[in-house]
Design a protein around this motif. Structure first.
Motif, PDB file in Angstrom:
ATOM      1  N   GLU A   5      38.107  50.213  45.200  1.00 45.80           N
ATOM      2  CA  GLU A   5      39.408  51.136  44.529  1.00 45.80           C
ATOM      3  C   GLU A   5      38.935  52.129  45.691  1.00 45.80           C
ATOM      4  O   GLU A   5      37.946  52.680  45.513  1.00 45.80           O
ATOM      5  N   ASP A  27      31.797  39.675  46.616  1.00 43.52           N
ATOM      6  CA  ASP A  27      33.275  38.436  45.668  1.00 43.52           C
ATOM      7  C   ASP A  27      33.329  39.037  44.372  1.00 43.52           C
ATOM      8  O   ASP A  27      34.305  38.664  43.646  1.00 43.52           O
ATOM      9  N   SER A  28      32.445  39.778  43.142  1.00 40.05           N
ATOM     10  CA  SER A  28      32.135  39.781  41.877  1.00 40.05           C
ATOM     11  C   SER A  28      32.674  41.238  42.013  1.00 40.05           C
ATOM     12  O   SER A  28      32.218  41.974  41.108  1.00 40.05           O
ATOM     13  N   VAL A  29      33.134  41.903  43.183  1.00 29.68           N
ATOM     14  CA  VAL A  29      34.094  43.422  43.134  1.00 29.68           C
ATOM     15  C   VAL A  29      34.932  43.635  43.378  1.00 29.68           C
ATOM     16  O   VAL A  29      35.610  43.035  44.348  1.00 29.68           O
ATOM     17  N   VAL A  30      35.489  44.217  42.528  1.00 27.90           N
ATOM     18  CA  VAL A  30      37.240  44.808  42.551  1.00 27.90           C
ATOM     19  C   VAL A  30      36.194  47.014  42.970  1.00 27.90           C
ATOM     20  O   VAL A  30      35.855  46.808  42.845  1.00 27.90           O
ATOM     21  N   ILE A  65      34.148  48.178  41.311  1.00 28.84           N
ATOM     22  CA  ILE A  65      33.758  47.897  39.365  1.00 28.84           C
ATOM     23  C   ILE A  65      33.149  45.941  39.773  1.00 28.84           C
ATOM     24  O   ILE A  65      34.083  45.005  40.216  1.00 28.84           O
ATOM     25  N   ARG A  66      31.645  46.252  39.615  1.00 31.71           N
ATOM     26  CA  ARG A  66      31.606  44.673  39.687  1.00 31.71           C
ATOM     27  C   ARG A  66      31.216  44.141  38.503  1.00 31.71           C
ATOM     28  O   ARG A  66      30.705  44.295  37.217  1.00 31.71           O
ATOM     29  N   PHE A  67      31.494  42.649  38.415  1.00 27.37           N
ATOM     30  CA  PHE A  67      31.206  41.703  38.195  1.00 27.37           C
ATOM     31  C   PHE A  67      30.249  40.761  38.007  1.00 27.37           C
ATOM     32  O   PHE A  67      29.475  40.112  39.048  1.00 27.37           O
ATOM     33  N   VAL A  68      29.764  40.040  36.854  1.00 28.95           N
ATOM     34  CA  VAL A  68      28.648  39.716  36.391  1.00 28.95           C
ATOM     35  C   VAL A  68      28.508  37.560  36.112  1.00 28.95           C
ATOM     36  O   VAL A  68      29.854  38.706  34.501  1.00 28.95           O
ATOM     37  N   GLY A  69      28.855  37.053  36.101  1.00 27.62           N
ATOM     38  CA  GLY A  69      29.265  35.738  35.170  1.00 27.62           C
ATOM     39  C   GLY A  69      28.054  35.710  33.760  1.00 27.62           C
ATOM     40  O   GLY A  69      27.608  36.388  33.575  1.00 27.62           O
ATOM     41  N   GLY A  70      29.729  34.758  33.615  1.00 30.52           N
ATOM     42  CA  GLY A  70      29.315  34.381  31.437  1.00 30.52           C
ATOM     43  C   GLY A  70      30.556  34.986  30.931  1.00 30.52           C
ATOM     44  O   GLY A  70      31.298  36.328  30.815  1.00 30.52           O
ATOM     45  N   ILE A  85      44.237  49.696  46.013  1.00 27.41           N
ATOM     46  CA  ILE A  85      43.237  48.584  44.940  1.00 27.41           C
ATOM     47  C   ILE A  85      42.862  48.015  47.078  1.00 27.41           C
ATOM     48  O   ILE A  85      43.977  47.657  47.861  1.00 27.41           O
ATOM     49  N   ILE A  86      41.742  47.635  47.599  1.00 29.52           N
ATOM     50  CA  ILE A  86      41.550  46.957  48.834  1.00 29.52           C
ATOM     51  C   ILE A  86      41.658  44.914  48.583  1.00 29.52           C
ATOM     52  O   ILE A  86      40.746  44.734  47.263  1.00 29.52           O
ATOM     53  N   ASP A  87      42.451  44.903  49.408  1.00 25.36           N
ATOM     54  CA  ASP A  87      42.364  43.053  49.229  1.00 25.36           C
ATOM     55  C   ASP A  87      41.435  42.370  49.275  1.00 25.36           C
ATOM     56  O   ASP A  87      40.239  43.223  50.798  1.00 25.36           O
ATOM     57  N   ARG A  88      40.677  41.418  48.884  1.00 28.99           N
ATOM     58  CA  ARG A  88      39.384  41.317  49.347  1.00 28.99           C
ATOM     59  C   ARG A  88      39.679  40.022  51.114  1.00 28.99           C
ATOM     60  O   ARG A  88      38.129  40.668  51.771  1.00 28.99           O
TER      61      ARG A  88
END
Lengths: 268, 69
Positions: B38, B33-36, B63-68, B43-46
């Motif tokens: 390509e 869920d926290s990765v985009v 591209i991985r996102f971390v919270g905050g 870009i691949i749909d979730r």
């Protein structure tokens, strides 16, 4: 030549500050000469910088724009005035980005958040104790108006989703992602890359804790698309978010907005 | 068993045939869920992560996102 309230004014030998105030701002409460409060009978010298202040007076739009132009340069400021920026989430990152962009006179800001100000926000977000319980959109808008009443602010009290981001922010020049939730961060970037290909984009990831501030960087994903942060410092039970480090990231984001608007970071 | 070779964030990686994007993320320990993602500049749909099968030669950017925030 003097400089009075940011504008040039002809100097004459023997002029006093009070005389100038009577002519240019009758009823002024505070007279400032070269940065220091001064009395009415202060004798002026050529090149002096004077500020004539009526406490509580809201400056005119022209005075505000003129002052910003004097500070930022006319071409830069005119570009700022025409610019529009979207801010998704107005917590620790977004509230700082919004205030920074209001201060420099970005013409149009669209803010979106669905949260209410709570006590646990105050330690890092730009809200006040007396705003606890208010919608963040309403609270931040009030503060921004106090900073710059001439910015057009659209405050959207909505829950953003991957689906509604493109329609809500379709027209902006730069979109700034300031979410807390990593799922929303990913959704927002996906929405932007798929549906807003011409737009500048500045996201954030890895802003928690009190690690070395210099590890917060601006990473270019592709032309016009950036992620600010160290990429790894996650907010969690053991590592909180601290105002200083979140502030570093927020102001990197705001600076990237400026650079994108000025065409210094090549857009697509 | 047939293997497929992909480039993932610039690094070559060998996967079992029919590995999906969701399985790759799981192997890498990344919460989907926290990765985009390509793949080959798209870009691949979730909702396609679980069914998108990786093929030899795929260029994968995560591209991985971390919270905050």
């Amino acid at each position: 030549m003097l400089r009075v309230n940011e504008r040039p004014y002809p100097f004459h030998e023997g002029m006093r500050l009070g005389e100038l105030a009577d002519r240019l701002k009758p009823g002024a409460d505070i007279l400032v000469l070269n940065g220091t409060p001064a009395s009415r009978d202060s004798l002026l010298q050529d090149e002096d910088v004077c500020a004539l202040i009526k406490i509580g007076e809201i400056p005119s739009a022209i005075d505000m724009q003129h002052t910003l132009e004097a500070r930022h340069g006319r071409d830069v400021q005119r570009l700022f005035k025409k610019a529009s920026v979207g801010i998704m989430g107005i917590g620790g990152l977004g509230s700082a980005v919004a205030l920074s962009l209001a201060k420099i006179g970005i013409g149009k800001l669209i803010l979106a958040d669905h949260d209410v100000v709570v006590l646990s926000n105050i330690h890092r977000q730009h809200y006040f104790i007396d705003q606890i319980g208010m919608k963040k959109t309403a609270a931040l808008k009030k503060t921004m108006v106090r900073v710059n009443p001439f910015v057009s602010i659209t405050a959207l009290d909505v829950k953003l989703t991957e689906q509604n981001i493109p329609e809500l922010f379709g027209g902006v020049d730069v979109l700034v992602e300031c979410f807390d939730d990593p799922t929303m961060k990913a959704e927002a970037l996906r929405a932007a890359l798929q549906h807003l290909p011409e737009m500048g984009y500045v996201g954030a990831s890895g802003v928690a804790g009190y690690g070395d501030g210099n590890t917060i960087t601006c990473k270019k994903i592709k032309a016009g698309v950036f992620i600010v942060g160290d990429g790894t410092s996650e907010a969690g039970d053991s590592s909180g978010l601290f105002a200083p480090r979140v502030g570093i990231a927020a102001h990197h984001q705001a600076n990237l907005v400026v650079r994108l608007l000025l065409g210094l970071e090549k857009n697509k | 068993m047939k293997r497929v070779k992909i480039q993932c964030n610039g690094r070559q990686q060998t996967l079992a045939e029919d590995t999906t994007l969701a399985e790759l993320l799981d192997d890498l320990g990344l919460p989907a869920d926290s990765v985009v993602a390509e793949i080959n500049k798209k870009i691949i749909d979730r909702d396609q992560y679980a069914t998108f099968k990786l093929s030899s030669g795929d260029q994968v950017e995560l591209i991985r996102f971390v919270g905050g925030g």
